[in-house]
Design a protein around this motif. Structure first.
Motif, short mmCIF file in Angstrom:
data_model
loop_
_atom_site.label_atom_id
_atom_site.label_comp_id
_atom_site.label_asym_id
_atom_site.label_seq_id
_atom_site.Cartn_x
_atom_site.Cartn_y
_atom_site.Cartn_z
N PHE A 27 0.60 -1.16 -0.12
CA PHE A 27 -0.08 0.16 0.07
C PHE A 27 0.90 1.12 -0.16
O PHE A 27 1.96 1.25 0.60
CB PHE A 27 -0.99 -0.06 1.28
N PRO A 28 0.31 2.39 -0.73
CA PRO A 28 1.28 3.66 -0.67
C PRO A 28 1.44 4.17 0.54
O PRO A 28 0.72 4.19 1.56
CB PRO A 28 0.42 4.27 -1.62
N GLU A 29 2.70 4.92 0.60
CA GLU A 29 3.16 5.70 1.42
C GLU A 29 2.51 7.14 1.36
O GLU A 29 2.34 7.46 0.32
CB GLU A 29 4.54 5.68 1.59
N ASP A 30 2.50 8.02 2.30
CA ASP A 30 2.27 9.31 2.49
C ASP A 30 3.17 10.34 3.02
O ASP A 30 4.17 9.85 3.48
CB ASP A 30 0.71 9.53 3.06
N GLY A 31 3.02 11.65 2.63
CA GLY A 31 3.88 12.63 2.89
C GLY A 31 3.83 13.11 4.25
O GLY A 31 3.08 12.35 5.24
N PRO A 32 4.19 14.14 4.81
CA PRO A 32 4.17 14.62 6.06
C PRO A 32 2.79 14.85 6.79
O PRO A 32 2.53 14.68 8.13
CB PRO A 32 4.91 16.08 6.12
#
Length: 294
Positions: A266-271
């Motif tokens: 599954f995708p990672e996200d930013g801050p």
């Protein structure tokens, strides 16, 4: 008025869920399912309070007549006293299924708490959909569910919406407000998963349109009562998990998100991963959240 999206609270929840606006207190509640925490804050996120319920939590509904809630924890349904920081077990419906935990739930206008369970491996259809009545009786409404999510009702409460996130569909049932019974299960929407997204938390606005958090795709989808996709809004993070209208005029859509990927694919996200967002300028209002036992 243009649509604006801004972070309200950024506490980096591992698995933010269950945004709940209480009109009596004018406060927003939300949870971190994975870390077992309940949060309460003002509409602008200025003041944040936290309670640790000491195990995974799937959902909650405030109870009538005081500072308590009914909470769906990993091991069962409990009453939680915010002032005493105390849990009391009400039901352990799946004590004999250790690979399951309780998940998403909401209260209807008659004070019933409708919630589901899920297979923690998200592989087997071992979950069920339940109704807890104010007299504490428990009824099974459906079964064969992998991951229960998004219970909500049409404005007249004659239609109940629900999704098994891994089924590829949002379901509709006929709902009897007098008894809390469900019937005539059918597919309301076949979810478009070509963008990698799944249906997660949901709510219905005052016009009877269904809002869906399209997790892993970073979208909010709004469906007309006939199932037509009316609009889709891109969010700043991909792992959006649930939605609920709130604010003084019930016209702000609060959106929770996931700060940690449950699986490597599954995708990672930013801050801003794990933040709670406020979406404003939508031009629609929501429906008030009800309390258990009311």
């Amino acid at each position: 008025m243009p649509i604006t999206i801004s972070p309200v609270v950024d506490v980096k929840t591992s698995l933010g869920e269950n945004p709940l606006w209480d009109i009596e207190q004018q406060r927003l509640y939300f949870i971190d399912s994975a870390d077992g925490r309940i949060f309460r804050t003002t509409a602008d996120g200025y003041r944040v309070e936290t309670w640790d319920v000491r195990e995974m939590i799937g959902s909650m509904a405030l109870r009538s007549g005081g500072e308590t809630a009914v909470v769906a924890l990993q091991s069962g349904i409990y009453s939680f006293d915010f002032k005493k920081d105390q849990l009391e077990l009400l039901h352990a419906p799946e004590a004999d299924t250790p690979t399951n935990r309780l998940n998403d739930g909401k209260a209807d206008s008659r004070g019933r708490f409708v919630f589901g369970s899920m297979d923690t491996r998200e592989a087997e259809g071992a979950g069920k959909l339940y109704r807890l009545d104010p007299d504490m009786s428990l009824t099974t409404l459906d079964e064969g569910i992998v991951c229960s999510n998004g219970p909500c009702w049409s404005p007249d409460e004659r239609t109940f919406y629900f999704t098994d996130s891994w089924s590829g569909e949002i379901r509709a049932y006929d709902y009897e407000p007098e008894t809390g019974s469900v019937s005539r299960r059918r597919t309301f929407v076949s979810v478009d998963e070509r963008d990698g997204g799944l249906a997660d938390g949901m709510t219905v606005d005052a016009e009877g349109f269904l809002w869906e958090a399209h997790v892993f795709a970073g979208k909010l989808n709004r469906y007309a009562p006939d199932g037509t996709l009316e609009r889709s809004i891109n969010m700043p993070v991909r792992k959006v998990t649930s939605v609920m209208f709130g604010g003084p005029n019930l016209d702000t859509l609060f959106v929770t998100s996931m700060g940690r990927s449950p699986k490597p694919q599954f995708p990672e996200d930013g801050p801003l991963r794990g933040a709670v967002f406020a979406v404003e300028g939508l031009g629609v209002r929501g429906l008030p959240a009800y309390r258990f036992g009311a």
